[in-house]
Design a protein around this motif. Structure first.
Motif, PDB file in Angstrom:
ATOM      1  N   THR A 119      15.073  13.359  60.191  1.00  0.00           N
ATOM      2  CA  THR A 119      15.323  14.550  61.020  1.00  0.00           C
ATOM      3  C   THR A 119      14.888  15.853  60.346  1.00  0.00           C
ATOM      4  O   THR A 119      14.702  16.848  61.036  1.00  0.00           O
ATOM      5  N   GLU A 133       8.617  11.405  67.951  1.00  0.00           N
ATOM      6  CA  GLU A 133       9.592  12.278  68.608  1.00  0.00           C
ATOM      7  C   GLU A 133       9.432  12.170  70.110  1.00  0.00           C
ATOM      8  O   GLU A 133       8.327  12.137  70.636  1.00  0.00           O
ATOM      9  N   ASN A 153      11.089  13.750  73.896  1.00  0.00           N
ATOM     10  CA  ASN A 153      11.932  14.745  74.570  1.00  0.00           C
ATOM     11  C   ASN A 153      12.117  14.402  76.046  1.00  0.00           C
ATOM     12  O   ASN A 153      12.422  15.273  76.851  1.00  0.00           O
ATOM     13  N   THR A 170      16.242  15.745  72.262  1.00  0.00           N
ATOM     14  CA  THR A 170      15.230  15.304  71.306  1.00  0.00           C
ATOM     15  C   THR A 170      15.719  14.082  70.547  1.00  0.00           C
ATOM     16  O   THR A 170      16.828  14.062  70.021  1.00  0.00           O
ATOM     17  N   ARG A 184      14.175  10.961  67.735  1.00  0.00           N
ATOM     18  CA  ARG A 184      13.105  10.510  66.856  1.00  0.00           C
ATOM     19  C   ARG A 184      13.307   9.028  66.562  1.00  0.00           C
ATOM     20  O   ARG A 184      14.313   8.632  65.966  1.00  0.00           O
ATOM     21  N   TRP A 196      22.225  15.988  64.285  1.00  0.00           N
ATOM     22  CA  TRP A 196      21.513  14.736  64.516  1.00  0.00           C
ATOM     23  C   TRP A 196      22.475  13.572  64.343  1.00  0.00           C
ATOM     24  O   TRP A 196      23.273  13.534  63.423  1.00  0.00           O
TER      25      TRP A 196
END
Length: 152
Positions: free
Chosen positions: A77, A107, A109, A114, A116, A143
């Motif tokens: 992250t 990544e 969206n 968001t 990953r 995150w």
């Protein structure tokens, strides 16, 4: 002058016998303190019944793997994907001695937040393993690791 005679054989023998008996009794009583906790005759119930046994529970996640997951999450992250390109991202956890290399970070969206997705190795005392994972940003900006699965 008067001479009084005694029969000393009986008194000496009695002292010897009683001295031996006293020694033997003292020895036996001192051993009683050593063996009193053995409960050889089952006179008392000294079993702790508060402990129960059963089937072996499902293996819980160790503190080591949780710490490694947090280290991988932080590496993934905090990576600048624009600068990183296809360069592998090494990570190391000094608390556990584990290390690895993140080979892929994608990544996404699409769903309004968001995420990953990544692929990494972990070199630890358990051996080398490959993991696929995903970290997503929460509404508060933190995150959270949503997946970290061992492959093959």
């Amino acid at each position: 002058m008067t001479v009084i005679s005694k029969w000393t054989d009986m008194t000496k023998g009695w002292c010897r016998k009683s001295g031996a008996a006293i020694c033997l009794a003292t020895f036996a009583l001192s051993l009683g303190g050593c063996t009193s906790s053995l409960d050889m005759f089952g006179s008392t119930d000294k079993v702790d019944r508060s402990i129960s046994t059963g089937t072996i529970p499902v293996k819980q996640q160790s503190d080591t793997s949780i710490s490694d997951e947090a280290t991988v999450r932080n590496a993934v992250t905090s990576a600048d994907l624009n600068k990183m390109g296809d360069t592998p991202l090494p990570w190391a956890n000094t608390a556990t001695g584990s290390a690895g290399v993140v080979s892929v970070i994608r990544e996404d969206n699409d769903q309004g937040h968001t995420c990953r997705a990544f692929r990494t190795t972990r070199h630890s005392y358990e051996g080398i393993a490959v993991f696929a994972g995903q970290a997503c940003m929460t509404g508060s900006g933190d995150w959270m690791l949503t997946a970290f699965d061992k492959q093959g």
